[in-house]
Scaffold this active site. Structure first.
Site, PDB file in Angstrom:
ATOM      1  N   CYS A 114      86.110  -7.779  10.241  1.00 27.81           N
ATOM      2  CA  CYS A 114      86.808  -8.210  11.458  1.00 27.81           C
ATOM      3  C   CYS A 114      86.720  -9.719  11.670  1.00 27.81           C
ATOM      4  CB  CYS A 114      86.256  -7.481  12.681  1.00 27.81           C
ATOM      5  SG  CYS A 114      86.377  -5.698  12.531  1.00 27.81           S
ATOM      6  N   HIS A 247      89.064 -11.708  18.842  1.00 25.96           N
ATOM      7  CA  HIS A 247      89.162 -10.450  18.095  1.00 25.96           C
ATOM      8  C   HIS A 247      89.226  -9.311  19.100  1.00 25.96           C
ATOM      9  CE1 HIS A 247      88.532  -7.148  15.491  1.00 25.96           C
ATOM     10  NE2 HIS A 247      87.248  -6.986  15.753  1.00 25.96           N
ATOM     11  N   ASN A 277      91.366  -1.663  17.552  1.00 23.29           N
ATOM     12  CA  ASN A 277      90.703  -2.638  16.682  1.00 23.29           C
ATOM     13  C   ASN A 277      91.377  -2.601  15.308  1.00 23.29           C
ATOM     14  OD1 ASN A 277      89.007  -4.114  15.044  1.00 23.29           O
ATOM     15  ND2 ASN A 277      87.125  -3.269  15.879  1.00 23.29           N
TER      16      ASN A 277
HETATM   17  O1  UT7 Z   1      85.224  -5.084  15.217  1.00 23.39           O
HETATM   18  C1  UT7 Z   1      83.926  -5.274  14.755  1.00 23.39           C
HETATM   19  C2  UT7 Z   1      82.961  -5.311  15.837  1.00 23.39           C
HETATM   20  N1  UT7 Z   1      82.888  -4.016  16.505  1.00 23.39           N
HETATM   21  C3  UT7 Z   1      82.662  -4.000  17.780  1.00 23.39           C
HETATM   22  O2  UT7 Z   1      82.654  -5.019  18.418  1.00 23.39           O
HETATM   23  C4  UT7 Z   1      82.351  -2.668  18.444  1.00 23.39           C
HETATM   24  C5  UT7 Z   1      81.135  -2.822  19.326  1.00 23.39           C
HETATM   25  N2  UT7 Z   1      80.749  -1.645  20.043  1.00 23.39           N
HETATM   26  C6  UT7 Z   1      81.511  -1.071  21.012  1.00 23.39           C
HETATM   27  O3  UT7 Z   1      82.631  -1.479  21.227  1.00 23.39           O
HETATM   28  C7  UT7 Z   1      80.909   0.044  21.830  1.00 23.39           C
HETATM   29  O4  UT7 Z   1      79.537   0.168  21.513  1.00 23.39           O
HETATM   30  C8  UT7 Z   1      81.615   1.422  21.611  1.00 23.39           C
HETATM   31  C9  UT7 Z   1      83.022   1.406  22.247  1.00 23.39           C
HETATM   32  C10 UT7 Z   1      81.709   1.729  20.140  1.00 23.39           C
HETATM   33  C11 UT7 Z   1      80.823   2.538  22.301  1.00 23.39           C
HETATM   34  O5  UT7 Z   1      80.624   2.228  23.659  1.00 23.39           O
HETATM   35  P1  UT7 Z   1      79.153   2.381  24.302  1.00 23.39           P
HETATM   36  O6  UT7 Z   1      79.285   2.080  25.744  1.00 23.39           O
HETATM   37  O7  UT7 Z   1      78.231   1.512  23.494  1.00 23.39           O
HETATM   38  O8  UT7 Z   1      78.858   3.913  24.125  1.00 23.39           O
HETATM   39  P2  UT7 Z   1      77.661   4.607  23.345  1.00 23.39           P
HETATM   40  O9  UT7 Z   1      77.804   4.446  21.880  1.00 23.39           O
HETATM   41  O10 UT7 Z   1      76.370   4.195  23.989  1.00 23.39           O
HETATM   42  O11 UT7 Z   1      77.901   6.131  23.700  1.00 23.39           O
HETATM   43  C12 UT7 Z   1      77.741   6.622  25.044  1.00 23.39           C
HETATM   44  C13 UT7 Z   1      77.990   8.111  25.044  1.00 23.39           C
HETATM   45  C14 UT7 Z   1      77.183   8.866  23.998  1.00 23.39           C
HETATM   46  O12 UT7 Z   1      76.800  10.099  24.560  1.00 23.39           O
HETATM   47  P3  UT7 Z   1      75.308  10.309  25.145  1.00 23.39           P
HETATM   48  O13 UT7 Z   1      74.395  10.050  23.986  1.00 23.39           O
HETATM   49  O14 UT7 Z   1      75.165   9.285  26.239  1.00 23.39           O
HETATM   50  O15 UT7 Z   1      75.334  11.701  25.617  1.00 23.39           O
HETATM   51  C15 UT7 Z   1      78.170   9.129  22.893  1.00 23.39           C
HETATM   52  O16 UT7 Z   1      77.872  10.290  22.150  1.00 23.39           O
HETATM   53  O17 UT7 Z   1      79.356   8.378  24.743  1.00 23.39           O
HETATM   54  C16 UT7 Z   1      79.447   9.334  23.673  1.00 23.39           C
HETATM   55  N3  UT7 Z   1      80.644   9.059  22.901  1.00 23.39           N
HETATM   56  C17 UT7 Z   1      81.843   9.521  23.252  1.00 23.39           C
HETATM   57  N4  UT7 Z   1      82.265  10.304  24.262  1.00 23.39           N
HETATM   58  C18 UT7 Z   1      83.569  10.580  24.343  1.00 23.39           C
HETATM   59  C19 UT7 Z   1      80.766   8.303  21.791  1.00 23.39           C
HETATM   60  N5  UT7 Z   1      82.053   8.271  21.395  1.00 23.39           N
HETATM   61  C20 UT7 Z   1      82.745   9.013  22.283  1.00 23.39           C
HETATM   62  C21 UT7 Z   1      84.102   9.347  22.415  1.00 23.39           C
HETATM   63  N6  UT7 Z   1      84.469  10.124  23.450  1.00 23.39           N
HETATM   64  N7  UT7 Z   1      85.040   8.905  21.560  1.00 23.39           N
END
Ligand code: UT7
Length: 320
Positions: A114, A247, A277
């Site tokens: 990215c 980005h 993305n």
């Molecule tokens: O392009 C290269 C660089 N990449 C990035 O910049 C991406 C950076 N990271 C992010 O954008 C975020 O971390 C994400 C969008 C990927 C995730 O957001 P988050 O607020 O960090 O969520 P999380 O990973 O902490 O997940 C929170 C909850 C989890 O459930 P529990 O453990 O709290 O019960 C996940 O299992 O959300 C759950 N979860 C989902 N729920 C519904 C994860 N993916 C999904 C989904 N739908 N698609």
């Protein structure tokens, strides 16, 4: 002194649109979760047989047309991609052929995931400033939909396909005011696609694996630091930036960077809600949108920033 300047932009998104509501039928997710956590509402997906070089070609043709040049004036092609058509030859060489360019100019791919587009713009700028090229085509093009595991809700909702391109040309006045690139390979495991065939057999999982929260935290800090570095190099401050073109990975990361810069969101170009993305393609997709709708105007200061797997990250400050 020779400098370089962007003289044309173009972009292309494949026809098929996959909305968050479509994804609700594929994995255990909701539109509400995806929008709240990432800001993404829909993404574009390539057709069967449509390759990265095909997307790159459409974006490049539009950039070449907007630059008002002929394709064979291009003596350098840099394609930033992490989803090349083939192991080799490079997507840049395939693109050179599709554009009908046979002038012997250099063409190569650049892999910084990215972070690729800022790496590629910086590379082309250095080629032009050292007199090794006069007219460069710089492309970010990806088919991320073929690299995601469509049963993994933590990644498949985030990525999309697309391409963007700019034409850069030698210029008397500086068009690239400052640039800074970084990488830190110690974090390679946090965002990766392991599969390869270089050890004699197909090995590893080919699909994207991401420790989302760890990437998020690193991104917010690293991007704030690198935008400060380029502004300092150019003798500027956040208030001098007319447009931030980041980005497009997560609206919360973008908002955090803008806040640190003291920029209100109406000076930030965001297009991720409708293409997700798209890795190295996301900055030139956003840039092209803001140039074509008249937001970015001649003489303005435009700041690009990105971070990706590796980690790789960087920023480029342009005078439009
Ligand atoms: O392009 C290269 C660089 N990449 C990035 O910049 C991406 C950076 N990271 C992010 O954008 C975020 O971390 C994400 C969008 C990927 C995730 O957001 P988050 O607020 O960090 O969520 P999380 O990973 O902490 O997940 C929170 C909850 C989890 O459930 P529990 O453990 O709290 O019960 C996940 O299992 O959300 C759950 N979860 C989902 N729920 C519904 C994860 N993916 C999904 C989904 N739908 N698609």
């Amino acid at each position: 002194m020779i400098y370089s300047k962007v003289i044309g932009t173009g972009s292309y998104l494949p026809e098929k649109v996959l909305t968050n509501f479509d994804l609700e039928k594929i994995v255990d997710t909701t539109d509400e979760w995806i929008v709240t956590r990432s800001g993404i509402r829909e993404r574009h997906i390539v057709a069967v047989g449509e390759m990265t070089s095909d997307l790159a070609l459409q974006a490049s043709l539009r950039a070449i047309e907007s630059a008002g040049i002929k394709a064979d004036e291009i003596d350098l092609i840099v394609v930033a991609t992490t989803s090349p058509d083939k192991m080799f030859p490079s997507t840049a060489c395939l693109l050179q052929d599709k554009l009908g360019i046979a002038n012997g100019g250099a063409a190569f791919d650049l892999q910084a995931v990215c972070g690729g587009f800022v790496y590629a713009v910086n590379t082309a700028d250095l080629y032009i400033r050292t007199g090794q090229a006069k007219t460069a085509l710089v492309v970010g093009a990806e088919v991320m939909s073929r690299m995601v595991d469509w049963t993994d809700r933590t990644t498949c909702v985030l990525f999309g396909d697309g391409a963007g391109a700019v034409v850069m040309r030698a210029n008397d006045a500086p068009g690239i005011l400052a640039a800074k690139l970084h990488s830190d390979g110690r974090h390679h495991a946090l965002l990766r696609a392991d599969g390869n065939i270089c050890n004699g057999e197909v090995q590893g999982d080919p699909f994207i694996k991401m420790e989302g929260q760890a990437v998020f935290k690193f991104a917010v800090t690293a991007l704030s630091r690198v935008v400060d570095e380029v502004l300092k190099d150019a003798g500027m401050q956040g208030a001098d930036v007319d447009w931030l073109v980041p980005h497009q990975a997560n609206i919360r990361i973008i908002e955090a960077t803008a806040k640190k810069l003291g920029l209100s969101m109406d000076r930030v170009v965001t297009t991720l809600s409708h293409h997700g993305n798209t890795s190295s393609a996301s900055i030139p997709l956003a840039l092209d949108a803001a140039v074509r709708d008249g937001r970015i105007k001649a003489g303005q200061n435009v700041l690009l920033e990105a971070i990706g797997g590796g980690f790789t990250w960087g920023a480029v400050l342009l005078r439009w």
